[in-house]
Design an enzyme around this catalytic site. Structure first.
Site, mmCIF file in Angstrom:
data_model
loop_
_atom_site.group_PDB
_atom_site.id
_atom_site.type_symbol
_atom_site.label_atom_id
_atom_site.label_comp_id
_atom_site.label_asym_id
_atom_site.label_seq_id
_atom_site.Cartn_x
_atom_site.Cartn_y
_atom_site.Cartn_z
ATOM 1 C CE LYS A 96 -10.627 -5.425 5.565
ATOM 2 N NZ LYS A 96 -10.491 -6.476 4.517
ATOM 3 N N GLY B 36 -10.827 -1.497 0.846
ATOM 4 C CA GLY B 36 -9.862 -0.972 -0.119
ATOM 5 C C GLY B 36 -10.289 0.311 -0.786
ATOM 6 C CD GLU C 167 -0.762 -12.079 4.621
ATOM 7 O OE1 GLU C 167 0.452 -12.346 4.773
ATOM 8 O OE2 GLU C 167 -1.163 -11.070 4.007
ATOM 9 C CB VAL D 80 -0.969 -0.010 1.200
ATOM 10 C CG1 VAL D 80 -1.846 1.232 1.184
ATOM 11 C CG2 VAL D 80 -1.836 -1.259 1.178
ATOM 12 C CE LYS E 238 -7.101 -3.751 6.876
ATOM 13 N NZ LYS E 238 -6.825 -4.276 5.557
ATOM 14 N NE ARG F 178 12.617 -5.970 3.787
ATOM 15 C CZ ARG F 178 11.660 -6.149 4.712
ATOM 16 N NH1 ARG F 178 10.399 -5.844 4.456
ATOM 17 N NH2 ARG F 178 11.945 -6.611 5.909
#
Lengths: 434, 434
Positions: free
Chosen positions: B203, B132, B188, B14, B103, B46
């Site tokens: 959310k 989003g 993930e 993001v 969130k 990074r």
């Protein structure tokens, strides 16, 4: 903070709804706005039986409201161009903010009205002018402010969508459904504004200006209605995997801005192709966000009032702001509007559905394909309905790839000149809306 | 006006997207905001290969950004609860506005963070934290400000929706699709947050607070994941005319607020039932506007950046406003939040899909019907899949009318105690979402 004083001009459907919502939700609105929003005066020619105005002062003279020194915000809900324009300009001249649901007024006189508002440091809010209760103006103007908007496409006339939904679902004719819509009160006695796309073009003009940062140019919008649509075309579209919707489409291209209202084939699996009845929906595609969609009731007493009241809360919050650091009326700063031209329809690009009545001879398909190919028009799909031959004529239906409209016009002229083609070629634009 | 100076903390997906959108659309954004929005400093551990930060100063220390006197707005994109909370509180303490996509942070620490922001007269903007690129917070908080919100329901986790879409369209198992989602980078390595509904509950907690004007109470949200869903239930739902979606549902009732995330059967013809793949959509029902829907990409580099940048433009405009007359963080004035309680799941009301594995004896249906009827639970439809008898067991599937959950729990306990019922009863909630 002390309450904001509002004057409502016009106590018809939207005016009555606005009064009712402000009364019923007064506590909720004050909890949000941090102050009350009170109706201090109403201008109405007659009472609204759906609205008990209690002891709120009522006058028959709208200009009394515009001149009332107590009033902070004038809500223009009388409709039309002429008197509404005078009322709004008078209110602005008197330093009052204005909230309006009047799409025709904004589309036609918006540039003049916004200039006057800037001169006086006040706001003209018009969320209710497009797509009723859907906060589409706020979404584009603020919610997508980080994007370059590529295109938008909307079902922004509920009457038209009701007619098309009935035609598709029940196989009814345009005339038949229109008559029912008039009886139900969805359509006016003179349905021209709705079914010929003028109402949609007003709304599209507004959306395009806030999406692309160009002045309002209603006179350059291309408008084509749904009154010529046949159930045959609705059914062929279905067989090809499409639905027909009356869309307003605005697209930004290198050479200019497309601004067009017309019946449109949309792939049946798109969300917007499944928006039925009197509901509205607007798709907006931005370079960062991709495609988004906003759906809700596009008209009606309280849905439209919902947008009017949201504007009132916004204006109440903006009363203490720097007039030079507010959300600009047309989303872009007035000195940053672009002169990017609105394209003539012949320069717009689209895919096309064509229906040709051809004599049932071998070789007709080859003639059709040759005419298109000579003009660089690629065919996505073609079908010849042999089962539907009547009086020696067979319908040939095809969908092209995207091409500039002028070339399709040339092709249609050439097709209609063929000895084997009878009558006019039916042409409906096709959009993928990915 | 002089440019607004922004510091971006976190240059991951993001953060990189936000930098890129601010660079690419700098002119467009300035045309809207009336001033530039410039990245004055970045804190990142990074470099992001998808983001050429040119000569923008970069530090490894996020607190350097929070303490940088040049910076007006700190953009928190590092994620997580602990360090993010410290960073945001430090930035607020230093009088800086904050924009965040976090969130979890808002749902868990929002009350504390907003209190600090009010104390310092600054703004915390968090549009990117829910759904989003869809401007759903703006829509509820401002666009529907005239309404009493009745309920909202959303597909607010793209990973979960991708899995359910694949299960339905291709008949795949949960485990199989999850593995692919992990390989595609949608899920993930530890998918708990997504598939167990924790991310969606974060959310939903935020949406419910701004819809109903209650403090954030993440710990009271009921959360049920999709990992137990079988293709059998997906198919039975389809046969009954429903689709299964992982929904966050918040509803205001006389006795309190329902706040629950769980798999849900929705009638297949609802627009939201046709939101597929990683896309998000939120329905919001208000007393004036009726039902509305907002659809778009719920995650991803640039869609989320779209929301972050919109917040930056909003904050840039609010820099010159009276801090006491801004849009409140939770939509309602902080002193007007309500103590309306969040209901325990046992007190929530819903319709239910039940699947019972019963011995293939005559009289089982009668026993089931009796247990439900004794508890005042009406049955909308019931089917016994005789064709699917296996090992002497037949699946009995039924959908109830709306009833408070405690009664269904009692009924399920009684059903499971029947000698003719084997194993656990599968229970999935059903919402009509009209």
């Amino acid at each position: 903070m002390k309450p904001v004083k509002v004057g409502i001009c016009g106590l018809g459907t939207v005016g009555g709804g606005t009064f009712n919502v402000l009364e019923r939700n007064a506590a909720e609105i004050a909890r949000r706005a941090g102050r009350g929003i009170e109706v201090a005066q109403i201008a109405a020619r007659r009472a609204n039986p759906k609205c008990d105005t209690g002891d709120t002062p009522i006058t028959a003279d709208i200009f009394e409201v515009a001149n009332n020194p107590e009033i902070d915000i004038v809500v223009e809900l009388i409709g039309g161009y002429t008197l509404a324009r005078e009322l709004v300009l008078k209110a602005l001249e008197n330093g009052k903010h204005v909230v309006t649901a009047n799409k025709a007024l904004i589309a036609v006189h918006g540039n003049e009205i916004f200039a006057k508002a800037r001169e006086k440091g006040v706001i003209v809010a018009f969320e209710a002018s497009v797509a009723g209760g859907i906060p589409i103006i706020k979404a584009i103007r603020e919610g997508l402010a980080g994007n370059q908007i590529n295109w938008l496409a909307g079902i922004i006339n509920g009457t038209g969508n009701f007619i098309l939904t009935e035609m598709r679902e029940k196989g009814r004719t345009f005339e038949d459904v229109l008559q029912e819509a008039q009886e139900l009160g969805y359509a006016e006695a003179d349905p021209t504004f709705d079914v010929e796309g003028i109402d949609a073009a007003h709304k599209l003009t507004i959306l395009a200006s806030i999406a692309f940062g160009v002045p309002l140019q209603f006179d350059k919008a291309y408008t084509e209605g749904i009154s010529q649509l046949t159930t045959a075309d609705v059914n062929y579209a279905e067989a090809l995997g499409y639905r027909i919707k009356h869309l307003g489409v605005a697209r930004s291209t290198a050479s200019g801005i497309e601004l067009r209202v017309h019946p449109t084939l949309i792939p049946a699996d798109r969300l917007i192709a499944n928006v039925n009845g009197v509901m509205n929906a607007v798709m907006v595609n931005g370079d960062a966000v991709g495609s988004t969609l906003y759906y809700g009731a596009g008209a009606g007493m309280e849905p439209t009032a919902s947008a009017v009241v949201a504007d009132l809360v916004d204006v109440a919050r903006a009363l203490t702001t720097d007039p030079n650091n507010r959300v600009p009326h047309l989303a872009f700063q007035p000195d940053s509007l672009s002169a990017h031209p609105i394209l003539a329809i012949e320069s717009c690009e689209s895919a096309y559905y064509l229906r040709i009545q051809a004599k049932d001879h071998p070789g007709v398909l080859a003639q059709v394909a040759t005419i298109l190919s000579e003009r660089g028009i690629n065919i996505e799909s073609i079908m010849q309905k042999e089962a539907e031959v009547q009086d020696g004529l067979v319908p040939v239906i095809l969908v092209t790839h995207r091409v500039v409209e002028q070339r399709i016009n040339d092709a249609i002229a050439a097709l209609e000149a063929l000895a084997d083609v009878v009558g006019s070629v039916v042409r409906i634009r096709v959009e993928q809306l990915n």
